[in-house]
Design a protein around this motif. Structure first.
Motif, mmCIF file in Angstrom:
data_model
loop_
_atom_site.group_PDB
_atom_site.id
_atom_site.type_symbol
_atom_site.label_atom_id
_atom_site.label_comp_id
_atom_site.label_asym_id
_atom_site.label_seq_id
_atom_site.Cartn_x
_atom_site.Cartn_y
_atom_site.Cartn_z
ATOM 1 N N GLN A 207 -85.838 22.648 -9.784
ATOM 2 C CA GLN A 207 -86.295 21.485 -10.407
ATOM 3 C C GLN A 207 -87.257 21.344 -10.027
ATOM 4 O OE1 GLN A 207 -83.089 18.625 -10.871
ATOM 5 N NE2 GLN A 207 -84.348 17.219 -9.631
ATOM 6 N N GLN A 208 -87.415 20.916 -8.515
ATOM 7 C CA GLN A 208 -89.085 21.187 -7.900
ATOM 8 C C GLN A 208 -90.107 21.608 -8.999
ATOM 9 O OE1 GLN A 208 -87.643 21.240 -4.074
ATOM 10 N NE2 GLN A 208 -88.487 18.428 -3.826
ATOM 11 N N TRP B 140 -90.535 23.548 -11.676
ATOM 12 C CA TRP B 140 -90.263 23.364 -12.702
ATOM 13 C C TRP B 140 -90.589 21.737 -13.137
ATOM 14 C CZ3 TRP B 140 -90.928 26.532 -15.720
ATOM 15 C CH2 TRP B 140 -90.311 28.456 -15.985
ATOM 16 N N ASP B 141 -90.590 20.759 -12.308
ATOM 17 C CA ASP B 141 -91.293 19.537 -12.397
ATOM 18 C C ASP B 141 -92.412 19.459 -11.976
ATOM 19 O OD1 ASP B 141 -89.000 17.954 -13.392
ATOM 20 O OD2 ASP B 141 -87.993 17.322 -11.614
ATOM 21 N N GLU B 142 -92.971 20.746 -11.064
ATOM 22 C CA GLU B 142 -94.247 20.562 -10.815
ATOM 23 C C GLU B 142 -95.228 21.707 -11.845
ATOM 24 O OE1 GLU B 142 -95.391 21.793 -6.581
ATOM 25 O OE2 GLU B 142 -94.339 20.076 -5.774
ATOM 26 N N TYR C 188 -94.430 21.417 -14.934
ATOM 27 C CA TYR C 188 -94.211 20.794 -16.313
ATOM 28 C C TYR C 188 -95.908 19.754 -16.299
ATOM 29 C CZ TYR C 188 -91.371 23.047 -19.339
ATOM 30 O OH TYR C 188 -90.667 23.697 -19.977
ATOM 31 N N ASP D 112 -82.921 20.795 -20.256
ATOM 32 C CA ASP D 112 -83.320 21.825 -18.951
ATOM 33 C C ASP D 112 -83.481 20.939 -18.799
ATOM 34 O OD1 ASP D 112 -86.628 23.173 -19.909
ATOM 35 O OD2 ASP D 112 -86.918 21.819 -18.170
ATOM 36 N N SER E 254 -85.956 20.235 -15.758
ATOM 37 C CA SER E 254 -87.116 19.840 -15.830
ATOM 38 C C SER E 254 -87.059 18.374 -16.489
ATOM 39 C CB SER E 254 -88.314 20.115 -15.490
ATOM 40 O OG SER E 254 -89.688 19.133 -15.598
ATOM 41 N N ARG F 122 -81.141 16.351 -18.542
ATOM 42 C CA ARG F 122 -81.259 17.053 -17.298
ATOM 43 C C ARG F 122 -80.124 17.376 -16.653
ATOM 44 N NH1 ARG F 122 -85.560 14.911 -13.141
ATOM 45 N NH2 ARG F 122 -86.040 16.578 -12.106
ATOM 46 N N ASP G 43 -79.002 21.261 -14.294
ATOM 47 C CA ASP G 43 -79.294 22.801 -13.668
ATOM 48 C C ASP G 43 -78.500 23.576 -13.717
ATOM 49 O OD1 ASP G 43 -79.607 24.692 -12.468
ATOM 50 O OD2 ASP G 43 -79.237 23.694 -10.514
#
Length: 206
Positions: free
Chosen positions: A4-5, A7-9, A11, A63, A65, A90, A92
């Motif tokens: 999660q971290q 893909w957040d980073e 994007y 998703d 993210s 959201r 996982d």
């Protein structure tokens, strides 16, 4: 760093990663289908989900993210998609899977550098297809020529994906299982050839 971290980073590092347009192969494979309920796995910035909703589908877009989903929801609103057409979730997929049955389950380039249980996810995806519905899996057959970070990843053929689904005999019809080439520009803008694959299977009604 968790998936999660990561893909957040990724994007969050730019205003947009993808084009915002739907995958051309998805458009080709879906445009002849009667709209119903669709599940978009790994929906990213929402290009596929927004296109599907615009064609009359009710879409559950999943998703990992939150950054991608927030961006996608804003794009959908700007495109005039009614809010009740897309349910942005959201999730996982390594840990949970959406409930329900769907007339279309789509997984477009559901790859990850991390420990993504892709086979298990696609196995569950097939079980979420309603009678008469379609499972569509798009994947890379080769990594980009300029980026060797993908070299450690196994990119299965359509036949390998089909076999991993363990579909019961007589309950499914294979409508397409093939590789195709496309042109993708490298970071310097030079066109290169890349190979992708597509698997489309339909669950029989009875």
């Amino acid at each position: 760093m968790s998936e999660q971290q990561f893909w957040d980073e990724r994007y969050g590092a730019s205003d947009r990663i993808w084009s915002g347009e739907p995958n051309t192969v998805l458009v080709r494979e879906v445009e002849d289908l009667e709209p119903g309920r669709a599940l978009d796995l790994g929906s990213g910035e929402g290009g596929d989900a927004i296109w599907l909703a615009g064609r009359g589908w009710h879409v559950t877009a999943v998703d990992i993210s939150g950054v991608a989903l927030e961006r996608a929801a804003k794009d959908a609103a700007r495109a005039g998609v009614p809010a009740d057409r897309i349910d942005w979730r959201r999730i996982d997929l390594a840990a949970e899977f959406p409930d329900g049955e769907y007339d279309l389950v789509s997984a477009s380039f559901l790859h990850s550098h991390g420990d993504l249980p892709r086979e298990r996810i696609l196995h569950r995806a097939a079980r979420a297809v309603a009678p008469g519905g379609v499972l569509l899996v798009l994947g890379h057959a080769t990594g980009p020529a300029w980026d060797h970070s993908h070299d450690h990843m196994h990119l299965p053929s359509p036949q390998e994906v089909l076999e991993s689904l363990e579909l019961p005999d007589g309950e499914w019809r294979v409508e397409r299982a093939e590789e195709n080439e496309r042109i993708q520009n490298d970071p310097d803008g030079n066109p290169t050839t890349r190979t992708d694959n597509v698997l489309r299977v339909r669950r029989r009604k009875g």
